[in-house]
Write a protein that holds these residues in place. Structure first.
Motif, PDB file in Angstrom:
ATOM      1  N   ALA A 128      -6.601   1.911   6.618  1.00 60.35           N
ATOM      2  CA  ALA A 128      -6.384   2.129   5.054  1.00 60.35           C
ATOM      3  C   ALA A 128      -5.443   0.934   4.548  1.00 60.35           C
ATOM      4  CB  ALA A 128      -5.709   3.213   4.682  1.00 60.35           C
ATOM      5  N   ARG A 129      -4.468   0.379   5.134  1.00 61.88           N
ATOM      6  CA  ARG A 129      -3.839  -0.707   4.763  1.00 61.88           C
ATOM      7  C   ARG A 129      -4.304  -1.931   4.406  1.00 61.88           C
ATOM      8  NH1 ARG A 129      -0.070  -3.775   8.663  1.00 61.88           N
ATOM      9  NH2 ARG A 129      -2.254  -4.261   9.093  1.00 61.88           N
ATOM     10  N   PHE A 155       0.684   5.475   0.042  1.00 59.30           N
ATOM     11  CA  PHE A 155      -0.668   6.767   0.030  1.00 59.30           C
ATOM     12  C   PHE A 155       0.382   7.958   0.134  1.00 59.30           C
ATOM     13  CE2 PHE A 155      -2.132   3.451   3.227  1.00 59.30           C
ATOM     14  CZ  PHE A 155      -3.095   2.783   1.936  1.00 59.30           C
ATOM     15  N   ILE A 210       3.536  -0.046   4.934  1.00 57.73           N
ATOM     16  CA  ILE A 210       3.100   0.931   4.099  1.00 57.73           C
ATOM     17  C   ILE A 210       4.225   1.748   3.542  1.00 57.73           C
ATOM     18  CG2 ILE A 210       1.633   2.886   4.300  1.00 57.73           C
ATOM     19  CD1 ILE A 210      -0.104   1.826   6.488  1.00 57.73           C
ATOM     20  N   TYR A 216      -6.573  -3.138   1.599  1.00 55.34           N
ATOM     21  CA  TYR A 216      -6.295  -3.780   0.449  1.00 55.34           C
ATOM     22  C   TYR A 216      -5.922  -5.179   0.538  1.00 55.34           C
ATOM     23  CZ  TYR A 216      -5.255   1.087  -1.431  1.00 55.34           C
ATOM     24  OH  TYR A 216      -5.456   2.356  -1.734  1.00 55.34           O
ATOM     25  N   PRO A 256      -2.036   7.747  -4.074  1.00 53.03           N
ATOM     26  CA  PRO A 256      -3.480   8.072  -3.621  1.00 53.03           C
ATOM     27  C   PRO A 256      -3.705   8.768  -2.350  1.00 53.03           C
ATOM     28  CG  PRO A 256      -3.134   5.937  -4.573  1.00 53.03           C
ATOM     29  CD  PRO A 256      -2.049   6.407  -4.647  1.00 53.03           C
ATOM     30  N   PRO A 285       0.824  -1.290   0.098  1.00 54.38           N
ATOM     31  CA  PRO A 285      -0.001  -0.147  -0.179  1.00 54.38           C
ATOM     32  C   PRO A 285       0.790   1.328  -0.129  1.00 54.38           C
ATOM     33  CG  PRO A 285      -0.604  -1.564   1.545  1.00 54.38           C
ATOM     34  CD  PRO A 285       0.580  -2.037   1.446  1.00 54.38           C
ATOM     35  N   LEU A 341      -4.431  10.107   1.307  1.00 53.07           N
ATOM     36  CA  LEU A 341      -4.976   9.535   2.621  1.00 53.07           C
ATOM     37  C   LEU A 341      -5.057  10.810   3.283  1.00 53.07           C
ATOM     38  CD1 LEU A 341      -6.278   7.395   4.559  1.00 53.07           C
ATOM     39  CD2 LEU A 341      -3.981   6.675   4.931  1.00 53.07           C
ATOM     40  N   GLN A 345      -8.340   8.992  -1.610  1.00 54.26           N
ATOM     41  CA  GLN A 345      -8.392   8.239  -2.811  1.00 54.26           C
ATOM     42  C   GLN A 345      -8.049   6.866  -2.650  1.00 54.26           C
ATOM     43  OE1 GLN A 345      -5.729  10.944  -4.734  1.00 54.26           O
ATOM     44  NE2 GLN A 345      -7.276  12.067  -5.734  1.00 54.26           N
ATOM     45  N   SER A 346      -7.777   6.386  -1.274  1.00 53.02           N
ATOM     46  CA  SER A 346      -7.330   5.001  -1.036  1.00 53.02           C
ATOM     47  C   SER A 346      -8.647   4.239  -1.043  1.00 53.02           C
ATOM     48  CB  SER A 346      -6.927   5.110   0.229  1.00 53.02           C
ATOM     49  OG  SER A 346      -7.719   5.074   1.432  1.00 53.02           O
ATOM     50  N   ARG A 347      -8.465   2.796  -0.740  1.00 48.94           N
ATOM     51  CA  ARG A 347      -9.522   2.085  -0.629  1.00 48.94           C
ATOM     52  C   ARG A 347     -10.505   2.221   0.821  1.00 48.94           C
ATOM     53  NH1 ARG A 347      -7.427  -3.671  -3.148  1.00 48.94           N
ATOM     54  NH2 ARG A 347      -6.396  -2.815  -5.255  1.00 48.94           N
TER      55      ARG A 347
END
Length: 294
Positions: free
Chosen positions: A194-195, A100, A134, A198, A141, A98, A143, A162-164
């Protein structure tokens, strides 16, 4: 004694563990690799799955190479062997590194930006990023993590970008003492959320999760914002663990005013949680990650 830190690598840096030998002692290669493997798991296994990792995995079977360095060595694990073993065990993991573009915004109760403190928290996040698996880069993207003081003891923590990671906003209570220790922990926890967004979900992992009724959708965050003594916290945890609908409870952080748990349910139904806490004089409200209890 071994001092483990992050080693830079030309390939995926998560698979390289730098070991510094302390006290003038050089441990055996087997011991070095054994000590390094849990550090790798912390980087590539989701928070929810980390406690389920089998204890009998032989670290030497996952080794790619060992390179000497001044005062220690660099242990490099084989990604191919690691991924194959995790798929065999059905362990949810983060296969792609990931990356960011992290931004941290701190706003005081008067609505003013706290730039000096922002830089301090952001620097800490950069220091911790490699340990979390990370990578932080400007052309990645976004975060964005925002923390705004509501009063002397409450802040609003929100994340977007814009992260997942799905956008969220939560109200949290500050402990007594230095608030920035807690803010740094919340920022790194948000980075880990956030990690974990993914997570690699191939068919084998999903089938294994289905077989054990531990799909990610059944894992919830419980944020309890209510002052409680240690005996009161233990009593509540014990009662929740004893409920037949609960598979497991993993504390994420604990303090006097608030605490967060990751709870896994046996069935795909959390509608009973509101009534369960209401019977104990608390109000449970659903949010994007699970439930907020006050």
């Amino acid at each position: 004694m071994l001092n483990l830190s992050v080693a830079q690598a030309q390939e995926d840096p998560r698979f390289n563990i730098s070991i510094n030998f302390e006290d003038g002692n050089t441990p055996s290669l087997r011991e070095q690799v054994k000590q390094a493997l849990p550090i790798l798991w912390d980087r590539i296994i989701t928070q929810q799955a980390r406690p389920t990792m089998p204890k009998n995995i032989k670290a030497m079977t996952l080794l790619r190479s060992v390179r000497p360095q001044q005062g220690g060595s660099i242990i490099q694990f084989s990604p191919e062997r690691i991924w194959a073993r995790l798929e065999k065990e059905g362990i949810p993991h983060i296969r792609t590194l990931p990356v960011f573009n992290l931004r941290v915004e701190l706003i005081n109760a008067f609505g003013s930006s706290m730039q000096g403190s922002e830089n301090e928290v952001l620097a800490y996040a950069h220091e911790q990023s490699a340990k979390l698996g990370i990578q932080l880069k400007a052309n990645a993207p976004l975060l964005a993590i925002r923390i705004q003081w509501l009063d002397d003891i409450q802040v609003q923590l929100s994340a977007r970008g814009q992260s997942r990671l799905s956008e969220f906003s939560e109200t949290r209570n500050l402990d007594m003492g230095d608030p920035f220790i807690q803010l740094k922990r919340w920022v790194t926890q948000t980075m880990m959320r956030a990690r974990d967004a993914y997570v690699w979900q191939n068919k084998l992992v999903m089938d294994a999760n289905n077989a054990s009724d531990e799909l990610a959708a059944l894992s919830l965050h419980l944020l309890i914002e209510q002052a409680a003594s240690l005996p009161e916290q233990i009593a509540l945890e014990t009662a929740l663990k004893a409920d037949p609908r609960v598979q497991s409870i993993l504390p994420n952080y604990l303090n006097y005013r608030s605490r967060e748990y990751i709870i896994q349910l046996k069935q795909n139904d959390d509608s009973w949680i509101a009534d369960w806490f209401a019977q104990r004089g608390m109000v449970a409200t659903p949010n994007t990650q699970g439930w907020l209890i006050r």
